[in-house]
Design a protein around this motif. Structure first.
Motif, PDB file in Angstrom:
ATOM      1  N   SER A 458      19.449  23.031  37.238  1.00 23.37           N
ATOM      2  CA  SER A 458      18.817  24.342  37.047  1.00 23.37           C
ATOM      3  C   SER A 458      18.082  24.776  38.313  1.00 23.37           C
ATOM      4  O   SER A 458      18.050  25.968  38.645  1.00 23.37           O
ATOM      5  CB  SER A 458      17.854  24.315  35.864  1.00 23.37           C
ATOM      6  N   LEU A 459      17.500  23.820  39.034  1.00 20.45           N
ATOM      7  CA  LEU A 459      16.817  24.155  40.288  1.00 20.45           C
ATOM      8  C   LEU A 459      17.802  24.617  41.357  1.00 20.45           C
ATOM      9  O   LEU A 459      17.502  25.509  42.148  1.00 20.45           O
ATOM     10  CB  LEU A 459      16.033  22.946  40.793  1.00 20.45           C
ATOM     11  N   ILE A 460      18.991  24.009  41.361  1.00 21.83           N
ATOM     12  CA  ILE A 460      20.019  24.426  42.320  1.00 21.83           C
ATOM     13  C   ILE A 460      20.402  25.888  42.074  1.00 21.83           C
ATOM     14  O   ILE A 460      20.488  26.700  42.996  1.00 21.83           O
ATOM     15  CB  ILE A 460      21.260  23.515  42.207  1.00 21.83           C
ATOM     16  N   LEU A 461      20.631  26.225  40.791  1.00 22.56           N
ATOM     17  CA  LEU A 461      20.981  27.605  40.448  1.00 22.56           C
ATOM     18  C   LEU A 461      19.847  28.560  40.802  1.00 22.56           C
ATOM     19  O   LEU A 461      20.079  29.685  41.264  1.00 22.56           O
ATOM     20  CB  LEU A 461      21.317  27.706  38.955  1.00 22.56           C
ATOM     21  N   TYR A 462      18.622  28.116  40.561  1.00 21.85           N
ATOM     22  CA  TYR A 462      17.450  28.946  40.862  1.00 21.85           C
ATOM     23  C   TYR A 462      17.359  29.234  42.354  1.00 21.85           C
ATOM     24  O   TYR A 462      17.081  30.369  42.771  1.00 21.85           O
ATOM     25  CB  TYR A 462      16.192  28.232  40.373  1.00 21.85           C
TER      26      TYR A 462
END
Length: 694
Positions: A458-462
């Motif tokens: 999710s952090l990568i997408l963020y």
């Protein structure tokens, strides 16, 4: 949680849309360029309390329920079969509750109101109908599974049994992609809302939210997940009913909201510039709606709304049919309950996006709150409206509701991934003679590791600036090509395994090419923004599902001459332990299964036709809704919401009353000695079990 709020904030703010004709954007929110642009409405302590406190509470509470049932109720040992299938004896009410819980993502609560903010009344409808029909139709596959592969643990096991290794590896990849996309959307929406409401760092929220899922899922497996899902669903419906009552009964009425929506689209651009601080027509919801009949929010004649509906239908087929968690629920349900559970679950789930977005989503535009398109795209419409109407209490309620959705779906995704790894990777390719203890160990390790991975992804997408709305529209491009081959696997005796592999990968490649080409043609460049428009996403989604279906059909017709014997499929699947719960002759009665198949087929197809064809067609003559028509529309949303809440809350308790009483009698020593029956799973030789199942 309300104890943690400062006393001065324990109030509700019930103000009308305007004071002396002044919209809120130029009244109490004057000089605000966004709703959450300033300080968050709640303290960071509230965020920590929800993320950690609720996670710990539900882990302990759910584990205690499972332990109470184990020692005072059924007295069944935790085998690997029971951990991953819940004994294959789940009843109708709990099956429906679990389906509602699994299908209620963060996107269900947040994105549905975003499309209401964008398109008006058509947004909530297309979100709800476009994502309900998949659950209704999956009921057909659920009964097919009970008929031809009752011993299965995962969908990929069935693929391997029918089509072999190459197809198995192919659909294993798509199954993992579905799990990753769903869990990333949970955390994208969840962490963004936690940060906006409490100021808690997005990265911390992304990593800590999964831990509430990990603890009780590791302890109790699928059964604990089902129990927790029921609790989460009842809380979600409780908040849903609260919001409906606040918007349409306590604070406003349908007539008032109607007037405010009509007034909104009557504003000119010059008037919008006076209303909103630093007004931007692409950022604020003011004036006529592009693509809507007469520019109104009060019409189903919306080109963008319809386009979203098509994307929603196509994309959500992938996240139901390719997601192992739905197959796992079908496996866990007793045969007599599978079809009814999925049908009832789909009907009840419809109320969540439809009723919630018809209240909070439309209210956001009617009240003219200074919500920007970026905030709406990140799923912040419901918390903005709830905060405006109920103050800090509204923020807390939305935060709790959202957390319930995240952990309920997150636990289902965790147990789904653990089953895929345990049975389709570990047992299939590394240790074919794995014992039940080995499977249990691997399952629990995978749940922990996947929980950590959820936060990282999710952090990568963020960091890539991909918000909830973008990922939601994108999911069909990635996994849509696997839908029709999986449907054909369960229902068509001449479906080719090689054709399925070619269709899945070919459809995916064509979808990506079409998606990129559409972005280049429409936007003259390929960027995150040009790739995320409705037209471009529609191209990729439709190409994915249609091209794969055509490829698989043509290849199978040209190459397959002999029909597949479905009676052999179950024999190719072996149990790890001789736990025959749900596999007795009575549970596998062919006549009952045939009757259930006919029941779900007729009703599933009819309801699908009504939701995506009949209902929209009946609303077309209305054009722009009249005040009375809109009042009826709102009444339908309210009644559907209340009815679904009652069914999902009370039916599981009614069906399980004997089990609940049995546990309490055991706990308080009220059970007579001669009444104590240790109910072990039926144990027979594997050869005999296979004969029974066949």
């Amino acid at each position: 949680l309300l104890v943690l709020l400062p006393k001065k904030t324990l109030h509700t703010t019930m103000v009308t849309v305007d004071l002396n004709g002044v919209p809120k954007a130029m009244g109490e929110y004057a000089n605000s360029d966004s709703f959450f642009g300033g300080d968050p409405p709640l303290s960071e302590a509230i965020g920590w309390a929800v993320v950690l406190g609720f996670g710990l509470f539900f882990s302990v509470f759910t584990t205690l329920i499972v332990m109470a049932d184990k020692y005072f109720g059924s007295k069944k040992a935790m085998t690997s079969e029971h951990f991953n299938t819940a004994g294959r004896m789940v009843k109708t009410g709990l099956t429906a509750s679990v389906i509602v819980s699994q299908w209620t993502w963060a996107a269900t609560l947040l994105q549905s109101s975003n499309v209401a903010w964008n398109y008006g009344v058509s947004g909530p409808f297309w979100y709800a109908s476009g994502a309900t029909i998949q659950v209704l139709l999956f009921g057909v596959l659920a009964i097919s599974l009970k008929k031809i592969a009752p011993k299965a643990h995962t969908v990929c096991e069935i693929v391997n049994a029918r089509w072999g290794k190459t197809a198995h590896l192919t659909f294993l990849v798509f199954a993992f992609l579905a799990n990753i996309i769903v869990t990333s959307m949970l955390l994208l929406g969840g962490a963004a809302t936690v940060e906006a409401l409490t100021g808690m760092d997005y990265r911390l929220a992304s990593f800590l939210i999964p831990w509430g899922v990990i603890l009780y899922t590791v302890a109790g497996g699928l059964r604990a997940t089902f129990i927790a899902s029921y609790i989460h669903t009842t809380i979600i419906f409780g908040v849903l009913i609260t919001m409906i009552l606040v918007v349409y009964i306590k604070a406003y009425s349908s007539d008032q909201i109607y007037d405010y929506l009509a007034k909104n689209v009557a504003y000119t651009e010059e008037e919008c510039e006076q209303i909103y601080f630093e007004y931007d027509p692409d950022m604020h919801s003011c004036g006529q709606v592009s693509g809507n009949h007469d520019g109104s929010y009060l019409t189903m004649l919306s080109s963008d709304g319809l386009m979203f509906g098509v994307i929603n239908v196509v994309g959500n087929f992938g996240t139901v049919f390719v997601d192992q968690s739905y197959w796992q629920s079908a496996i866990a349900a007793r045969p007599s309950s599978a079809a009814k559970g999925y049908l009832l679950g789909g009907i009840c789930w419809f109320a969540i996006p439809f009723s919630l977005a018809t209240s909070l989503g439309l209210a956001s535009t009617a009240l003219m709150l200074p919500i920007t398109s970026d905030e709406a795209g990140s799923g912040l419409v419901p918390p903005a409206v709830a905060t405006d109407l109920l103050g800090d209490a509204g923020s807390v309620l939305i935060l709790i509701m959202l957390f319930m959705a995240i952990v309920s779906t997150g636990s289902a995704e965790s147990i789904a991934v653990s089953s895929l790894v345990s049975y389709d990777i570990y047992r299939t390719y590394f240790k074919p003679d794995a014992t039940g203890e080995d499977i249990l160990k691997v399952s629990r390790i995978v749940i922990v590791l996947f929980g950590l991975f959820m936060g990282c992804f999710s952090l990568i997408l963020y960091e890539l600036n991909l918000n909830l709305g973008w990922v939601y529209l994108f999911m069909g491009v990635v996994i849509g090509s696997a839908v029709i081959p999986l449907w054909n696997m369960m229902t068509w005796d001449k479906a080719s395994g090689t054709g399925a592999v070619i269709a899945a990968w070919g459809g995916f490649i064509l979808a990506v090419i079409g998606w990129l080409a559409a972005a280049q043609i429409q936007g003259e460049e390929i960027t995150v923004d040009t790739l995320g428009t409705n037209e471009v996403m529609l191209s990729g989604n439709v190409i994915a599902i249609c091209s794969s279906g055509i490829i698989h059909f043509v290849y199978s017709k040209l190459t397959v001459t002999e029909p597949y014997d479905f009676s052999k499929l179950n024999d190719a699947i072996t149990l790890v332990e001789e736990d025959l719960s749900g596999l007795s002759a009575a549970e596998q009665d062919p006549e009952e299964l045939d009757a259930a198949y006919k029941w779900i087929t007729s009703r599933g197809y009819v309801l699908t036709f009504v939701l995506i064809i009949v209902w929209p067609l009946l609303s077309i003559p209305a054009g722009v809704f009249t005040e009375s028509y809109f009042a009826f529309w709102v009444l339908v949303a309210i009644v559907w919401g209340f009815g679904s809440a009652c069914v999902i809350t009370f039916l599981p308790i009614f069906e399980s009353q004997d089990d609940i009483i049995d546990v309490f009698e055991g706990m308080f020593g009220m059970r007579k000695e001669e009444d104590v029956v240790v109910e072990e799973a039926p144990v027979k030789e594997v050869e005999e079990a296979e004969e029974v199942a066949a």
